[in-house]
Scaffold this motif. Structure first.
Motif, PDB file in Angstrom:
ATOM      1  N   LEU A 213       0.950  -1.288   0.392  1.00 24.34           N
ATOM      2  CA  LEU A 213       0.166   0.019  -0.030  1.00 24.34           C
ATOM      3  C   LEU A 213       1.044   1.074   0.057  1.00 24.34           C
ATOM      4  N   LEU A 214       1.624   1.232   0.849  1.00 22.05           N
ATOM      5  CA  LEU A 214       2.674   2.515   0.376  1.00 22.05           C
ATOM      6  C   LEU A 214       3.796   2.903  -0.194  1.00 22.05           C
ATOM      7  N   ALA A 215       3.632   1.721  -1.015  1.00 23.86           N
ATOM      8  CA  ALA A 215       4.631   1.257  -2.354  1.00 23.86           C
ATOM      9  C   ALA A 215       3.626   2.498  -3.182  1.00 23.86           C
ATOM     10  N   ARG A 216       2.416   2.028  -3.285  1.00 25.90           N
ATOM     11  CA  ARG A 216       1.945   2.732  -4.274  1.00 25.90           C
ATOM     12  C   ARG A 216       2.050   4.543  -4.300  1.00 25.90           C
ATOM     13  N   HIS A 217       1.984   4.708  -2.956  1.00 24.26           N
ATOM     14  CA  HIS A 217       2.388   6.671  -2.358  1.00 24.26           C
ATOM     15  C   HIS A 217       3.959   6.801  -2.511  1.00 24.26           C
ATOM     16  N   ARG A 218       4.815   6.152  -2.768  1.00 26.31           N
ATOM     17  CA  ARG A 218       6.081   6.004  -2.519  1.00 26.31           C
ATOM     18  C   ARG A 218       6.743   7.533  -2.861  1.00 26.31           C
ATOM     19  N   PRO A 219       6.035   8.097  -4.322  1.00 25.84           N
ATOM     20  CA  PRO A 219       6.395   8.681  -4.849  1.00 25.84           C
ATOM     21  C   PRO A 219       6.776  10.303  -3.967  1.00 25.84           C
ATOM     22  N   SER A 220       5.265  10.028  -3.282  1.00 25.48           N
ATOM     23  CA  SER A 220       5.089  11.227  -2.958  1.00 25.48           C
ATOM     24  C   SER A 220       4.797  11.286  -1.282  1.00 25.48           C
ATOM     25  N   LEU A 221       6.185  12.234  -0.559  1.00 27.89           N
ATOM     26  CA  LEU A 221       6.884  11.585   0.527  1.00 27.89           C
ATOM     27  C   LEU A 221       5.853  12.545   1.444  1.00 27.89           C
ATOM     28  N   MET A 222       4.460  13.687   0.981  1.00 26.97           N
ATOM     29  CA  MET A 222       3.501  13.954   1.887  1.00 26.97           C
ATOM     30  C   MET A 222       2.651  12.788   1.993  1.00 26.97           C
ATOM     31  N   GLN A 223       2.002  12.249   1.197  1.00 28.13           N
ATOM     32  CA  GLN A 223       1.055  10.852   0.815  1.00 28.13           C
ATOM     33  C   GLN A 223       1.330  10.158   2.104  1.00 28.13           C
ATOM     34  N   LEU A 224       3.464   9.945   2.322  1.00 30.54           N
ATOM     35  CA  LEU A 224       3.432   8.806   2.959  1.00 30.54           C
ATOM     36  C   LEU A 224       3.428   9.224   4.481  1.00 30.54           C
ATOM     37  N   GLU A 225       3.658  10.271   5.010  1.00 30.65           N
ATOM     38  CA  GLU A 225       3.847  10.814   6.106  1.00 30.65           C
ATOM     39  C   GLU A 225       2.250  10.743   6.726  1.00 30.65           C
ATOM     40  N   ALA A 226       1.491  11.200   5.636  1.00 31.59           N
ATOM     41  CA  ALA A 226      -0.065  11.229   5.919  1.00 31.59           C
ATOM     42  C   ALA A 226      -0.960   9.741   6.532  1.00 31.59           C
ATOM     43  N   LEU A 227      -0.095   9.187   5.656  1.00 30.54           N
ATOM     44  CA  LEU A 227      -0.833   7.760   5.729  1.00 30.54           C
ATOM     45  C   LEU A 227       0.541   7.495   7.182  1.00 30.54           C
ATOM     46  N   LEU A 228       1.762   7.594   7.641  1.00 29.22           N
ATOM     47  CA  LEU A 228       1.880   6.749   8.625  1.00 29.22           C
ATOM     48  C   LEU A 228       1.543   7.440  10.200  1.00 29.22           C
ATOM     49  N   PHE A 229       1.507   9.293  10.097  1.00 26.86           N
ATOM     50  CA  PHE A 229       1.165  10.209  10.779  1.00 26.86           C
ATOM     51  C   PHE A 229      -0.088   9.474  11.378  1.00 26.86           C
ATOM     52  N   GLY A 230      -0.872   9.548  10.350  1.00 27.77           N
ATOM     53  CA  GLY A 230      -2.333   9.596  10.215  1.00 27.77           C
ATOM     54  C   GLY A 230      -3.423   7.479  11.387  1.00 27.77           C
ATOM     55  N   GLN A 231      -2.416   6.922  10.667  1.00 31.47           N
ATOM     56  CA  GLN A 231      -2.341   5.611  11.314  1.00 31.47           C
ATOM     57  C   GLN A 231      -1.557   5.338  12.282  1.00 31.47           C
ATOM     58  N   ALA A 232      -0.920   6.115  13.115  1.00 33.19           N
ATOM     59  CA  ALA A 232      -0.495   6.435  14.018  1.00 33.19           C
ATOM     60  C   ALA A 232      -1.137   6.826  15.063  1.00 33.19           C
ATOM     61  N   GLY A 233      -2.293   7.252  14.359  1.00 34.38           N
ATOM     62  CA  GLY A 233      -3.334   8.650  15.359  1.00 34.38           C
ATOM     63  C   GLY A 233      -2.781   9.658  15.881  1.00 34.38           C
ATOM     64  N   MET A 234      -2.256  10.362  15.112  1.00 35.03           N
ATOM     65  CA  MET A 234      -1.332  11.637  15.990  1.00 35.03           C
ATOM     66  C   MET A 234      -1.991  12.587  14.348  1.00 35.03           C
ATOM     67  N   LEU A 235      -2.680  12.209  13.803  1.00 40.42           N
ATOM     68  CA  LEU A 235      -3.282  13.615  13.484  1.00 40.42           C
ATOM     69  C   LEU A 235      -4.863  13.561  14.215  1.00 40.42           C
ATOM     70  N   GLN A 236      -4.991  13.466  15.739  1.00 43.31           N
ATOM     71  CA  GLN A 236      -6.585  13.461  15.362  1.00 43.31           C
ATOM     72  C   GLN A 236      -6.708  14.389  16.566  1.00 43.31           C
ATOM     73  N   ASP A 237      -5.780  15.597  16.547  1.00 37.51           N
ATOM     74  CA  ASP A 237      -6.149  16.860  16.891  1.00 37.51           C
ATOM     75  C   ASP A 237      -6.378  18.129  16.351  1.00 37.51           C
ATOM     76  N   THR A 238      -6.830  19.506  17.122  1.00 38.11           N
ATOM     77  CA  THR A 238      -6.919  20.572  15.754  1.00 38.11           C
ATOM     78  C   THR A 238      -5.026  20.995  15.822  1.00 38.11           C
ATOM     79  N   PHE A 239      -5.268  21.822  14.661  1.00 36.95           N
ATOM     80  CA  PHE A 239      -3.427  22.254  14.633  1.00 36.95           C
ATOM     81  C   PHE A 239      -3.672  23.390  13.868  1.00 36.95           C
ATOM     82  N   ALA A 240      -2.410  24.523  14.617  1.00 40.74           N
ATOM     83  CA  ALA A 240      -2.403  25.889  13.896  1.00 40.74           C
ATOM     84  C   ALA A 240      -1.327  25.193  12.640  1.00 40.74           C
ATOM     85  N   ASP A 241      -0.518  24.384  12.759  1.00 40.79           N
ATOM     86  CA  ASP A 241       0.796  24.972  11.885  1.00 40.79           C
ATOM     87  C   ASP A 241      -0.586  24.341  10.172  1.00 40.79           C
TER      88      ASP A 241
END
Length: 432
Positions: A213-241
């Motif tokens: 699954l990650l290999a499909r999105h390998r060309p986009s570093l942002m998508q890889l980070e979105a998948l990894l941080f999202g699955q890590a449960g770290m994108l559930q807050d309200t962010f200012a940045d």
């Protein structure tokens, strides 16, 4: 007449004495007075049945081949019920430390030999000293006297033992993934990025996001980070940045597309660690590695030097993580994984999997390369390695430090001196 067993003797030691013939082998006789010659003590049997198999013993004028049973006392034969067990019907010799029964049925039982007077008392005292020692390791006052050649051979064996223990999980993953080495490598690397306190959470994260699954999105570093941080449960807050907000939007789309379920955020540990070890930076580093190196395991197999592996795992995280340790955290300069961090993942993850690949594929070239690379990497520095140095055991490379870690944890702490090449050498010194 019943006599007492020496308090210094154990069954393990008695079997060791027999196996390595640490007794006077001249003028041996059975309890009936027949001369005995031990031509070969046999193979130590660790399963049910007699203690040693395929022994060659000359009793009187007859050469016998078969099984040997050892007991501290002759009466143990009866106490263990061997006279009623068919597995012991072909025992050619019963070896005891003390012959404690006046009546011994030689018509129905094998010949018996008593070794008490043939075992050096010095050997028993040395073993007792090792068992009673309360220092860092039982042999801390003698280990440095053991010749380098014995240490070298034993360390290599210890490292292989350590890798065999570690690769049990990798073999399970190979079965689960139908021999998908890239997936297994990805899980192992993720686990390694979590060491020493977040390895379980990293592994759960990797298992929630298959490598293909990650290999499909390998060309986009942002998508890889979105998948990894999202699955890590770290994108559930309200962010200012702005950047974590972008990751949130991307993950929301990908989560819906792939029907993903994030792991609980509380699994991550943050306390009492340096910012460089925060799980956020480790996840960012994993994303950068996957982005930079398609077919990571193939790249590992192609690496012909430790320098090539160092370059492969020295990655620069995305711009946001070059200035932050956590989402919405203060702006500060961060660093990509240092050389020590890279060495740790090579030692604990990459070289063991390379060794396993060589073994599974019957390609000793990769096994030899893994061992050679371990000898190229510097020794690790920790409390255990320093304690070995303090008693005069030098560590010149990572092979040494990993081997000594295995020795301490699997032998010294449980005082398995008879199974250790160093303990056995010290025990026999001056005796054989």
């Amino acid at each position: 007449m019943i006599v007492s067993i020496s308090p210094l003797l154990t069954e393990d030691l008695f079997q060791h004495i027999w196996q390595f013939r640490l007794f006077t082998n001249s003028n041996l006789t059975t309890t009936e007075g027949e001369p005995v010659q031990v031509l070969y003590p046999g193979l130590h049997n660790h399963h049910a049945g007699p203690d040693f198999t395929a022994a060659k013993i000359k009793i009187g004028a007859t050469l016998w081949a078969g099984n040997v049973e050892l007991h501290l006392r002759t009466s143990d034969w009866y106490r263990h019920g061997h006279q009623h067990n068919g597995q012991y019907s072909n025992v050619i010799l019963h070896v005891v430390f003390e012959h404690d029964v006046e009546f011994y049925d030689t018509d129905r039982m094998p010949p018996c030999v008593e070794l008490q007077q043939y075992i050096p008392k010095m050997l028993l005292r040395r073993y007792d000293t090792l068992r009673q020692d309360a220092g860092f390791v039982p042999c801390e006052y003698g280990a440095a006297q053991v010749p380098d050649l014995i240490w070298h051979n034993w360390k290599e064996r210890l490292l292989v033992e350590r890798w065999e223990r570690k690769t049990g999980t990798l073999q399970t993953w190979l079965l689960q993934t139908k021999q998908n080495w890239e997936e297994v490598c990805y899980r192992a690397v993720a686990h390694g990025f979590g060491l020493p306190v977040n390895e379980a959470a990293f592994l759960q994260l990797a298992q929630s996001l298959p490598h293909n699954l990650l290999a499909r999105h390998r060309p986009s570093l942002m998508q890889l980070e979105a998948l990894l941080f999202g699955q890590a449960g770290m994108l559930q807050d309200t962010f200012a940045d702005a950047y974590p907000q972008e990751l949130q939007k991307e993950y929301a789309y990908l989560r819906h597309k792939y029907k993903l379920q994030p792991i609980p955020a509380h699994l991550w540990k943050w306390l009492r660690m340096r910012p460089a070890s925060f799980p956020t930076l480790r996840i960012a580093g994993l994303a950068a590695l996957l982005h930079q190196s398609p077919n990571l395991f193939s790249r590992i197999l192609e690496a012909e030097s430790i320098a090539a592996l160092e370059r492969l795992f020295t990655v620069q995280p995305s711009a946001y993580w070059q200035e932050h340790y956590r989402f919405d955290g203060p702006v500060t300069q961060t660093r990509c994984p240092g050389r020590l961090a890279v060495h740790n993942i090579l030692i604990n993850t990459i070289l063991p999997i390379l060794f396993l690949y060589g073994r599974e594929k019957a390609m000793s070239y990769y096994q030899d390369r893994a061992l050679e690379f371990m000898e190229t990497l510097p020794a690790e520095e920790n409390k255990i390695s320093q304690a070995w140095e303090d008693i005069g055991i030098r560590q010149h490379n990572a092979l040494d430090s990993q081997a000594l870690l295995q020795l301490k944890q699997q032998y010294c702490d449980s005082k398995q001196c008879l199974k250790c090449a160093i303990g056995a050498k010290l025990l026999r010194q001056g005796i054989v």
